[in-house]
Scaffold this active site. Structure first.
Site: not given
Length: 259
Positions: A23, A27, A106, A121, A149, A190
């Site tokens: 993350a 930032t 992201d 992830h 859908c 991290t």
């Protein structure tokens, strides 16, 4: 030797580099860390319950309402790569084989132009129909309160292409293998708190002792001991220094070789 210069030399010499990002990598693009004072955990209750496989299956309509609010999906397409993301793309442009193992969802590594990105992830940029497998982009997801859908008569509520709590990390074995094959494993931004990703440095130490391991993070982590080189600093400031040192090293290979 200054630790940043030492890392620059290691980067300049390496051909195969694996980069593990978290993350803190994003930032500086304006995306809060999950666990920061402005992050999801500070602003929402029972995050791991409402962002779980169980809750999606139980109440997909409420799941999507919470999911969109927590991740500010309307804003997600506006975030841009920062100096850290661009630095990794530049390493590729220098001819290095860079494999990015990112915990971030992201999509900024791909937006920066990096070509070998393992999104451990998943990604916020797309969602998939659980019934027929049709995939939809962020614009479509944002156009509907609860995206479903549109293929034929399917109508199934889409599932975001992120790893929800309780779900499996589908490419983790590929990430372990890529890290172990590298000459340099670089962790960036991290805290290495989330399993199984935080086991990668330990796996590399056991299976590939010749791989040099370095970490750049604003604050100390519980895994700092697993790295030969540790830099506590911001991503932007650190990569600016690295870029300068690497340019010097490449222009003066005879001096760099003796360090």
């Amino acid at each position: 030797m200054d630790v940043t210069k030492e890392l620059a030399v290691r980067i300049a010499r390496a051909n195969m580099i694996a980069v593990l990002t978290g993350a803190g990598m994003s930032t500086e693009s304006g995306i809060p860390d999950f666990r920061s004072e402005n992050g999801i955990y500070a602003q929402e209750e029972d995050v791991e319950y409402y962002l779980s496989e169980y809750y999606f299956a139980k109440n997909p309509v409420d799941f999507w309402q919470r999911f969109k609010r927590m991740f500010s999906l309307k804003l997600m397409g506006k975030f841009a790569p920062n100096a850290g993301h661009l630095f990794l793309r530049q390493l590729e442009e220098m001819g290095k084989q860079v494999t990015i193992l990112t915990q971030n969802i992201d999509g900024l590594h791909k937006k920066a132009g990096s070509t070998n990105v393992i999104e451990l992830h998943g990604t916020l940029q797309t969602a998939t129909c659980p019934a027929c497998g049709a995939k939809y982009d962020l614009a479509f997801i944002n156009s509907k309160d609860v995206p479903s859908c549109k293929r034929g008569t399917c109508g199934e509520i889409l599932k975001p292409d992120v790893v929800l709590f309780g779900g499996v990390v589908p490419r983790i074995d590929e990430a372990f293998a890529a890290a172990a094959k590298s000459e340099l494993l670089l962790a960036m931004g991290t805290s290495l708190e989330v399993t199984p990703v935080n086991q990668i440095p330990l796996y590399v130490a056991a299976e590939s002792p010749s791989t040099y391991k370095a970490i750049i993070n604003k604050t100390p982590t519980r895994m700092d001991h697993a790295f030969e080189l540790v830099i506590h600093g911001g991503i932007g400031d650190t990569v600016a220094k690295l870029r300068s040192y690497i340019s010097w090293c490449l222009s003066r290979p005879e001096d760099c070789r003796d360090l």
